[in-house]
Design a protein around this motif. Structure first.
Motif, short mmCIF file in Angstrom:
data_model
loop_
_atom_site.label_atom_id
_atom_site.label_comp_id
_atom_site.label_asym_id
_atom_site.label_seq_id
_atom_site.Cartn_x
_atom_site.Cartn_y
_atom_site.Cartn_z
N ASN A 35 0.80 -1.22 0.00
CA ASN A 35 0.00 0.00 0.00
C ASN A 35 0.83 1.27 0.00
N GLY A 36 2.15 1.14 0.03
CA GLY A 36 3.02 2.32 -0.05
C GLY A 36 2.84 3.29 1.11
N LEU A 37 2.52 2.78 2.30
CA LEU A 37 2.27 3.66 3.44
C LEU A 37 3.53 3.90 4.26
N GLU A 38 3.49 4.98 5.04
CA GLU A 38 4.64 5.35 5.86
C GLU A 38 4.93 4.27 6.90
N ASN A 39 6.16 3.78 6.92
CA ASN A 39 6.63 2.81 7.91
C ASN A 39 5.81 1.52 7.95
N THR A 40 5.10 1.24 6.88
CA THR A 40 4.38 -0.04 6.72
C THR A 40 4.96 -0.66 5.45
N PRO A 41 6.09 -1.39 5.58
CA PRO A 41 6.87 -1.73 4.38
C PRO A 41 6.10 -2.59 3.38
N ASP A 42 6.38 -2.31 2.11
CA ASP A 42 5.90 -3.17 1.04
C ASP A 42 6.85 -4.35 0.89
N SER A 43 6.36 -5.42 0.32
CA SER A 43 7.20 -6.58 -0.02
C SER A 43 7.50 -6.50 -1.51
N PRO A 44 8.62 -7.07 -1.94
CA PRO A 44 8.91 -7.06 -3.38
C PRO A 44 7.82 -7.77 -4.16
N ALA A 45 7.70 -7.42 -5.43
CA ALA A 45 6.68 -8.04 -6.29
C ALA A 45 6.85 -9.56 -6.27
N GLY A 46 5.75 -10.26 -6.21
CA GLY A 46 5.78 -11.72 -6.30
C GLY A 46 6.01 -12.43 -4.97
N VAL A 47 6.22 -11.67 -3.89
CA VAL A 47 6.49 -12.33 -2.60
C VAL A 47 5.20 -12.67 -1.87
N LEU A 48 4.24 -11.75 -1.86
CA LEU A 48 3.01 -11.97 -1.08
C LEU A 48 1.99 -12.78 -1.87
N GLN A 49 1.16 -13.50 -1.14
CA GLN A 49 0.04 -14.20 -1.73
C GLN A 49 -1.15 -13.23 -1.84
N PRO A 50 -2.07 -13.45 -2.78
CA PRO A 50 -3.20 -12.52 -2.89
C PRO A 50 -4.05 -12.53 -1.62
N PRO A 51 -4.50 -11.36 -1.17
CA PRO A 51 -5.34 -11.33 0.04
C PRO A 51 -6.76 -11.77 -0.27
N PRO A 52 -7.44 -12.36 0.72
CA PRO A 52 -8.86 -12.67 0.51
C PRO A 52 -9.70 -11.39 0.50
N ALA A 53 -10.89 -11.48 -0.07
CA ALA A 53 -11.77 -10.31 -0.12
C ALA A 53 -12.09 -9.83 1.30
N LEU A 54 -12.23 -8.52 1.45
CA LEU A 54 -12.62 -8.00 2.76
C LEU A 54 -14.03 -8.49 3.09
N ARG A 55 -14.28 -8.67 4.39
CA ARG A 55 -15.62 -9.03 4.83
C ARG A 55 -16.55 -7.81 4.75
N ALA A 56 -17.84 -8.06 4.87
CA ALA A 56 -18.81 -6.96 4.72
C ALA A 56 -18.52 -5.83 5.71
N GLY A 57 -18.31 -6.19 6.97
CA GLY A 57 -18.06 -5.16 7.98
C GLY A 57 -16.75 -4.42 7.74
N GLU A 58 -15.78 -5.13 7.23
CA GLU A 58 -14.48 -4.49 6.94
C GLU A 58 -14.63 -3.50 5.77
N ARG A 59 -15.38 -3.91 4.75
CA ARG A 59 -15.62 -3.01 3.62
C ARG A 59 -16.36 -1.76 4.07
N TYR A 60 -17.35 -2.00 4.92
CA TYR A 60 -18.17 -0.87 5.37
C TYR A 60 -17.31 0.10 6.20
#
Ligand code: FAD
Ligand code: SF4
Length: 600
Positions: A167-192
């Motif tokens: 997410n390119g956020l301050e002090n929340t490091p990104d991982s190099p391309a291809g390292v992370l697995q795709p995240p699951p969809a956010l739940r309804a409450g999380e989206r809201y």
């Protein structure tokens, strides 16, 4: 797991690793894949999640609908065996009677330790987190930078499989391309929440968890992780091919028989055993580090839990990875005329600066989420989203009244109802029973949202452990005595967590279940309650001010290492286990290098 018996222990190990959890598993993995002969001692019993995990039992099939009990606080199906905040026959003590100054010490006495049932939240520390003192003058800086650890974060994430995104956020490091697995969809409450949090300037992003959302590629990853090492690539490819992707079947806290989650027992130990370089001795309770007259470690004495007798094992190098407080206990118990205060303790700092994560929570109910259409949201055990710390600049400008950040984890969704799911609806109406109760249950199910704050604690002089002068465990080993105190930085932070949760719930048009505590000292959970204890053998650049160097190598005894959370100098809001594994891999590489050079 193919464990050996005491009679099968050999006399020519390169390394003894004490403990088989995140730290011990990673250390043994790194060493054995690079050819070192390793003996692992594990205090708990042998445990095989593939055989022992009740993947398909519903809550309704368990006593009390699987509700938590004093000896199973996380419920009937939690995979912890012989463990918890209390372990029969293995007490610990507190220096204070004041509940606010007590520390809760969680242990899991089983092969794989707490990795069999941890929350799998796997966040990287950022660049600021390694240099906190340089930013605000409090606590200590690490002797290493983010850049020193980043390649090991990459490797651990590829090995264990972590879902999430960048997410390119301050002090929340990104991982190099291809390292992370795709995240699951956010739940309804999380989206809201994400939608409404924007109004407050609060980010909501996919959380990172050590759960496979797709199969690991055994044709690509082993070569990346072990370049030029054909044997390591072969055994790792085999182990990776035996792991399946999560099919959102059950609660990860009971372990994962299909090996979709990271557990030491399904990820680290199978390939380490596959090298033929690892022997595992379980039911072996490490007691003392054995030393020779030249001041080198020669092995470990342990209590054989089957016959209660003290026995000895030998190796060229000893690594303590028994969890941070337990490794402290072993060092302090390793007393001799030469080391009257315990081994590796010339600084007097063994046991000092223990830390947990700051925890506080607040929940509420969101009318917009009532009467949702039927849908399955079981998902990968815990949450799919979180709020990373976002107020770095305000904090730097001194606007918050406390130092160091926190993140918020979500408690939401329509997971399988357990005991108590529909109790406590009274605060929403005037209470109901019969048909009306059923209607209420259907209406409100899935409309509850909770936020659990997880924040950074600053190490302080009042939080440490030493040996109790009187109390011993059932094996006759002196136990730890905990001294604990939160500072105002932590208690104010806990109050801020609750205020943020309240603001989020209200921004969604919701009602909070209870108001934030007026005093942060009431909001904050007890020390140890979040089960992220680190520190006690802190690392540093100066032998007088630390116990280990940057390689987790004790200053006093060059062939004695601590690779659990003990060497942590600070405890960023990021849950510690990914960092424990990254540092253990780094230390393992160093040990292999030093063994090859004949320096140990
Ligand atoms: C319910 C729960 C949820 C958690 N959620 C998260 C999370 O989401 N993210 C996160 O980062 N962390 C989480 N944690 C914390 C995480 O589990 C620990 O940080 C991690 O397991 C620490 O690794 P370790 O190897 O130091 O200790 P452990 O994993 O506890 O392993 C230590 C092992 O050493 C053995 N041992 C202890 N003493 C001795 C001895 N004297 N001799 C021989 N063996 C010994 C133990 O039996 C155990 O098997 C959670 C923990 C719990 C309990
Ligand atoms: S939710 Fe997925 S990862 Fe968790 S235990 Fe079930 S199958 Fe395994």
């Amino acid at each position: 797991m193919p464990n050996i018996t005491p009679a099968q222990v050999k006399s020519d190990y390169d390394v003894i690793v004490v403990g088989s959890g995140a730290a011990g598993g990673q250390t043994a993995y790194t060493l054995t894949m690079e050819g070192a002969k390793v003996l692992m001692l594990e205090a708990g019993r042998d445990y095989d999640p593939v055989q022992e995990t009740p993947m398909f039992q519903t809550n309704g099939q368990a006593p009390l609908r699987a509700a938590g009990t004093p000896d199973k606080p996380f419920g009937f199906h939690d995979s912890t065996v012989d463990g918890g905040w209390q372990v029969p026959g293995e007490p610990y003590t507190s220096a204070s009677d004041d509940p606010k100054r007590q520390f809760w010490w969680w242990r899991a006495r089983m092969l794989g330790g707490r990795t069999n049932h941890w929350g799998r939240i796997s966040l990287r520390n950022g660049p600021y987190d390694f240099k906190p003192r340089s930013r605000d003058g409090l606590g200590f800086d690490w002797p290493i930078n983010y850049e020193d650890v980043a390649p090991y974060y990459d490797k651990v994430e590829m090995l264990i499989g972590v879902y999430g995104d960048n997410n390119g956020l301050e002090n929340t490091p990104d991982s190099p391309a291809g390292v992370l697995q795709p995240p699951p969809a956010l739940r309804a409450g999380e989206r809201y929440t994400k939608h409404h949090a924007r109004k407050l300037g609060i980010p909501v992003i996919p959380i990172h968890r050590a759960v496979l959302t797709q199969r690991l590629d055994p044709n690509v990853l082993p070569a990346k992780l072990h370049p030029g090492n054909a044997k390591a690539q072969r055994v790792l490819a085999q182990a990776m091919s035996e792991r399946a992707a999560c099919f959102w079947a059950t609660n990860c806290g009971r372990g994962c028989a299909i090996r979709a989650t990271y557990q030491s027992t399904t990820v680290h130990l199978p390939p380490a055993l596959g090298t033929g370089n690892l022997d595992i001795l379980s039911d072996a309770m490490g007691y003392r580090v054995l030393m020779n007259d030249a001041g080198k470690a020669t092995g470990v004495s342990y209590i054989d839990r089957r016959d209660g007798r003290e026995k000895e094992v030998r190796a060229r190098v000893v690594v303590l990875a028994a969890s941070s407080a337990e490794s402290v206990r072993m060092l302090l118990n390793s007393k001799s005329a030469r080391f009257p205060n315990g081994v590796a303790n010339s600084s007097g700092l063994v046991g000092k600066y223990i830390m947990d994560t700051v925890g506080a929570s607040l929940g509420g109910q969101i009318p917009a989420l009532e009467n949702l259409p039927l849908h399955n949201e079981d998902g990968a055990g815990g949450g799919h989203a979180y709020v990373p710390w976002w107020l770095y600049q305000e904090q730097l400008a001194g606007k918050l009244g406390f130092a160091r950040g926190y993140h918020l984890e979500f408690m939401s969704g329509r997971q399988m109802p357990g005991a108590g799911t529909f109790s406590g609806l009274e605060w929403l109406g005037r209470g109901s029973y019969g048909k009306k109760f059923k209607e209420d249950a259907r209406r409100y199910y899935g409309s509850f949202l909770g936020f659990a704050g997880r924040g950074e604690m600053i190490p302080n002089e009042d939080s440490f452990c030493d040996l109790d002068p009187v109390v011993k465990d059932k094996w006759g080993i002196p136990v730890l005595r905990f001294h604990w105190k939160w500072s105002e930085h932590e208690t104010r932070q806990a109050r801020h967590m609750q205020e943020t949760a309240k603001a989020l719930i209200e921004a969604m048009g919701g009602r909070v279940r209870q108001q934030p505590d007026a005093d942060g000292a009431d909001a904050i959970r007890p020390g140890g309650f979040i089960i992220h204890e680190v520190g006690g053998t802190i690392m540093g650049a100066d032998a007088k001010k630390s116990v280990t160097n940057q390689w987790c190598q004790t200053w006093d005894v060059p062939n004695l290492f601590v690779t659990d959370g003990g060497p942590f100098v600070s405890n960023a809001d990021k849950n510690p286990t990914l960092t424990i594994m990254a540092l253990a891999w780094r230390a393992g590489d160093y040990i292999v290098d030093q063994l090859k050079k004949g320096n140990l």
